[in-house]
Motif scaffolding. Structure first.
Motif, PDB file in Angstrom:
ATOM      1  N   GLY A  27      -0.261  -7.368 -14.194  1.00  0.00           N
ATOM      2  CA  GLY A  27      -1.597  -7.983 -14.165  1.00  0.00           C
ATOM      3  C   GLY A  27      -1.961  -8.509 -12.785  1.00  0.00           C
ATOM      4  O   GLY A  27      -3.099  -8.344 -12.319  1.00  0.00           O
ATOM      5  N   GLU A  28      -1.001  -9.138 -12.126  1.00  0.00           N
ATOM      6  CA  GLU A  28      -1.249  -9.660 -10.777  1.00  0.00           C
ATOM      7  C   GLU A  28      -1.402  -8.528  -9.770  1.00  0.00           C
ATOM      8  O   GLU A  28      -2.227  -8.609  -8.859  1.00  0.00           O
TER       9      GLU A  28
ATOM     10  N   GLU B 128      -6.908   2.106  -6.087  1.00  0.00           N
ATOM     11  CA  GLU B 128      -6.337   0.848  -6.579  1.00  0.00           C
ATOM     12  C   GLU B 128      -4.992   1.047  -7.268  1.00  0.00           C
ATOM     13  O   GLU B 128      -4.036   0.322  -7.010  1.00  0.00           O
TER      14      GLU B 128
ATOM     15  N   LEU C 225      -8.916  -6.800  -5.838  1.00  0.00           N
ATOM     16  CA  LEU C 225      -9.423  -7.691  -4.794  1.00  0.00           C
ATOM     17  C   LEU C 225      -9.540  -6.951  -3.465  1.00  0.00           C
ATOM     18  O   LEU C 225     -10.580  -6.986  -2.805  1.00  0.00           O
TER      19      LEU C 225
ATOM     20  N   TRP D 101      -4.850  -7.140 -10.254  1.00  0.00           N
ATOM     21  CA  TRP D 101      -5.839  -8.070  -9.706  1.00  0.00           C
ATOM     22  C   TRP D 101      -5.870  -7.985  -8.174  1.00  0.00           C
ATOM     23  O   TRP D 101      -6.937  -7.930  -7.571  1.00  0.00           O
TER      24      TRP D 101
END
Length: 108
Positions: free
Chosen positions: A50-51, A35, A58, A54
């Motif tokens: 942060g995005e 990740e 995902l 995320w």
């Protein structure tokens, strides 16, 4: 009516890579990307951290295989048992030394 046209045994990424390598005679491997290694270039392209985290989480969740399921949808759509990926790969990636598919005369 909605059918999920999935295989009776969905193959994993490593298995798909191995079958393509076997069929094509070329090295093909699946290399999972952690990740953090996925999120890092996203932030380099301007996505907020942060995005990026995320989005990376995902994709990790979607691609880890736990969402794949075996159904009879492909059989219902085809009216026959579907082929395995191992049977499909040689027809798609098998060929001559240049990786080109070898076809018989008159075949398309």
């Amino acid at each position: 009516m909605l059918l999920r046209a999935e295989a009776p045994r969905p193959p994993g990424f490593a298995e798909v890579a191995a079958e393509i390598a076997r069929a094509s005679g070329r090295p093909v491997v699946h290399e999972p990307v952690p990740e953090a290694a996925y999120a890092e270039p996203l932030t380099g392209f301007g996505l907020p951290a942060g995005e990026a985290a995320w989005l990376a989480a995902l994709f990790a969740t979607l691609l880890d295989g736990h969402n794949s399921s075996a159904t009879d949808g492909a059989k219902r759509v085809l009216g026959r048992e579907p082929r395995s990926f191992a049977a499909f790969a040689p027809e798609t990636w098998g060929g001559d030394a240049r990786g080109e598919e070898v076809r018989g005369e008159g075949e398309v």
